[in-house]
Design a protein around this motif. Sequence first.
Motif, short mmCIF file in Angstrom:
data_model
loop_
_atom_site.label_atom_id
_atom_site.label_comp_id
_atom_site.label_asym_id
_atom_site.label_seq_id
_atom_site.Cartn_x
_atom_site.Cartn_y
_atom_site.Cartn_z
N VAL A 19 24.80 28.27 22.32
CA VAL A 19 24.21 28.75 21.07
C VAL A 19 25.15 29.75 20.40
CG1 VAL A 19 21.79 28.40 21.71
CG2 VAL A 19 22.90 30.54 22.30
N THR A 20 25.01 29.85 19.09
CA THR A 20 25.80 30.81 18.33
C THR A 20 25.03 32.11 18.17
OG1 THR A 20 24.90 30.18 16.17
CG2 THR A 20 26.81 28.90 16.99
N ILE A 21 25.75 33.12 17.70
CA ILE A 21 25.07 34.39 17.46
C ILE A 21 24.07 34.26 16.31
CG2 ILE A 21 26.90 35.79 18.48
CD1 ILE A 21 27.85 36.46 15.61
N ALA A 22 24.29 33.29 15.42
CA ALA A 22 23.31 33.02 14.36
C ALA A 22 22.07 32.34 14.95
CB ALA A 22 23.92 32.16 13.26
N ASP A 23 22.27 31.39 15.86
CA ASP A 23 21.14 30.72 16.52
C ASP A 23 20.24 31.73 17.21
OD1 ASP A 23 22.04 28.08 15.91
OD2 ASP A 23 23.20 27.98 17.77
N LEU A 24 20.86 32.75 17.82
CA LEU A 24 20.10 33.75 18.57
C LEU A 24 19.47 34.82 17.68
CD1 LEU A 24 22.33 34.38 21.71
CD2 LEU A 24 20.16 33.15 21.58
N GLY A 25 19.90 34.91 16.44
CA GLY A 25 19.38 35.95 15.56
C GLY A 25 20.09 37.27 15.72
N ILE A 26 21.20 37.27 16.47
CA ILE A 26 22.00 38.49 16.64
C ILE A 26 22.72 38.82 15.33
CG2 ILE A 26 24.06 39.42 17.80
CD1 ILE A 26 23.21 37.75 20.25
N LEU A 27 23.16 37.80 14.61
CA LEU A 27 23.85 37.97 13.33
C LEU A 27 22.79 38.26 12.27
CD1 LEU A 27 26.54 37.80 11.76
CD2 LEU A 27 26.02 35.37 11.39
N ARG A 28 22.81 39.47 11.74
CA ARG A 28 21.78 39.89 10.79
C ARG A 28 22.19 39.74 9.33
NH1 ARG A 28 18.39 43.78 12.97
NH2 ARG A 28 17.27 43.63 11.02
N THR A 83 13.12 37.86 20.93
CA THR A 83 13.36 36.44 21.17
C THR A 83 12.72 35.57 20.08
OG1 THR A 83 11.48 36.47 22.71
CG2 THR A 83 13.70 36.59 23.66
N ASP A 84 11.82 36.13 19.30
CA ASP A 84 11.25 35.40 18.18
C ASP A 84 12.30 35.10 17.11
OD1 ASP A 84 8.77 35.36 19.38
OD2 ASP A 84 7.96 37.03 18.21
N TRP A 85 13.42 35.80 17.14
CA TRP A 85 14.49 35.58 16.16
C TRP A 85 15.36 34.37 16.51
CZ3 TRP A 85 16.79 41.13 15.12
CH2 TRP A 85 15.80 41.92 14.53
N ILE A 86 15.19 33.80 17.68
CA ILE A 86 15.97 32.60 18.04
C ILE A 86 15.47 31.45 17.17
CG2 ILE A 86 16.58 30.97 19.87
CD1 ILE A 86 16.05 33.22 21.90
N SER A 87 16.41 30.78 16.52
CA SER A 87 16.05 29.69 15.62
C SER A 87 15.52 28.49 16.41
CB SER A 87 17.27 29.27 14.79
OG SER A 87 18.23 28.64 15.63
N ASP A 88 14.85 27.60 15.71
CA ASP A 88 14.38 26.36 16.34
C ASP A 88 15.57 25.56 16.86
OD1 ASP A 88 11.75 27.01 15.77
OD2 ASP A 88 11.65 25.76 13.97
N GLU A 89 16.66 25.54 16.10
CA GLU A 89 17.87 24.84 16.54
C GLU A 89 18.43 25.49 17.80
OE1 GLU A 89 22.33 23.59 14.97
OE2 GLU A 89 20.89 24.40 13.54
N GLY A 90 18.42 26.81 17.84
CA GLY A 90 18.90 27.51 19.03
C GLY A 90 18.04 27.21 20.25
#
Length: 154
Positions: A19-28, A83-90
Amino acid sequence: MTTALDAAARVPDPELRVVTIADLGILRDVSVGEDGTVHVTITPTYSGCPAMDAIRADIARELTAEGYPDVEIRTVLSPPWTTDWISDEGRAKLAGAGTAPPPARSLPLLARTPVCPHCGSARVEEISRFGSTACKSLWRCRGCAEPFDHVKVL
């Protein structure tokens, strides 16, 4: 030229490489100032995350390679990552790689038990609260008997 957002968004998480940092929601946030400086805002999965130095270095390297030599990375702790910030794709990428994604925090506590990413069974048991990284725990499926990592609900 790739946009700064696209370049930063494709940086893989160093501990969960699928997963990417965007997938995880780390990238704001990613923005480019009038002077050309790229401003990146990230939030760690938890305040002591040992991967943050690697993430910052990977973001800077990716943006520099795409022609953005001036990069400023800011870490924010509020609001805290969830963990709610993890995208569906992630979540789909994690499951596809054999790691059970976390269920939504909005679910009742008893409904937060993971399902086996190998066979889909809900008949699972936690083997160890501590997995291969601090953000994962180790589980085993009682259906197919396969072990699997589970991203902890935060």
